[in-house]
Design an enzyme around this catalytic site. Sequence first.
Site, short mmCIF file in Angstrom:
data_model
loop_
_atom_site.label_atom_id
_atom_site.label_comp_id
_atom_site.label_asym_id
_atom_site.label_seq_id
_atom_site.Cartn_x
_atom_site.Cartn_y
_atom_site.Cartn_z
N SER A 149 31.79 78.62 36.66
CA SER A 149 33.41 78.09 36.46
C SER A 149 33.12 76.86 37.24
CB SER A 149 34.34 78.92 36.65
OG SER A 149 35.53 78.62 35.99
N MET A 150 34.09 76.70 37.85
CA MET A 150 34.55 75.01 38.52
C MET A 150 33.68 74.25 39.86
SD MET A 150 38.35 73.91 40.14
CE MET A 150 37.76 72.77 41.47
N ASP A 313 33.14 80.83 26.00
CA ASP A 313 32.98 81.69 27.11
C ASP A 313 34.30 82.95 26.49
OD1 ASP A 313 34.24 80.42 29.01
OD2 ASP A 313 32.11 80.86 30.35
N HIS A 345 34.10 84.33 30.11
CA HIS A 345 34.49 84.00 31.67
C HIS A 345 34.29 84.03 32.67
CE1 HIS A 345 34.89 79.38 33.44
NE2 HIS A 345 35.67 79.92 34.15
#
Length: 365
Positions: A149-150, A313, A345
């Site tokens: 993710s991030m 996602d 996700h």
Amino acid sequence: MDAIINKPSSVHFYCQKTSDTYFNLWLNKELLLPLVIDCWIDNMRLYYNSTTRKTQNSPGVEIRIPGFGSSESVEWIDPSHATVGAYFVNIGNALVQNGYKRDVSIRGAPYDFRKAPNENQDWFIKLKHLVEETYTLNKNMSITFIVHSMGAPMTLLFLQMQTQEWKDQYIRRVISLAGAWGGSVKTIKCFAVGDDLGAFALSGKVLREEQITSPSLAWLLPSPLIWKPNEVMVRSLSRNYTMDQLEDFFKDIDYPDGWEMRKDTLSYVLNFTAPGVELHCLYGTGTNTVESLNYEKSFDLNGKPTLLYGDGDGTVNRRSLEACQHWKNQQKQPIFMREFPGADHMNILANLGVLDSIVKVLMYN
């Protein structure tokens, strides 16, 4: 994320004002309950200073990110090992089964996810030291980043800061899971109405009070490199808000600090040069993902919007997940893309196909 508090006041009489020691703040499911959630929000939220252009914790709240370097810190975000706090644990178990050792050849690099890169500069320095330490600890074996993710754009920025000579010596590859390379429209939804984190008992409107104070949310707004200037992000009966008009959106939701934090972090968004290392982008598709907000019954942004969906996602839009393909002609190191239909996700971290792919890359590539 741990906190120790000595607060001058509290939002409710039942909220704890002091603590003798650090206690787990994120993720502690006992704090994410109705009524108690107000205490959690007050401890977790940040306050933006328009002069320093930095954030600070609530008065009397000190927060630390424990376990830097330890695999435990990223395998579980709930130290009690409650199922809801499982993060990289399935990946950790798969690596151990194939000869890796926790805290020796499996390391963790947690950071304060509320903050954007401009307030995480110390983390980039610590990460470089951790890479070099782990390299030496494992007989000069180069490092594979497994990021989520991030963590993907954070790792990209870290690699952009390093010389190619350093990367050639210390970094073998990056394996990205659900990388939010170009941001996400869901951040606009969070600024507008909040997100309930998938918890039945929690209200997105309540959680919004904490969520919108995070500069990282502004950093992960849709990238102007991926979305066109005239693409409509928000619709109401009175007007539309395009990518180029997000400043107006923040004015009209009465949160100008959101736009200021966007300006603080935009340079990191626009710096989209190639990482200069081998890259494996693994991502899920086929899950409804917010593409725009429609206030179809309201002339302003005070109502509840209808969410219009596209592919992704569930959190990150497909175009952002696939943005890493833009570097294929910008670096000599290979870039591999693999789509996992139906992997959302968070569940991508436990997807059997994803785990198998990670192990194969590490063991046979």
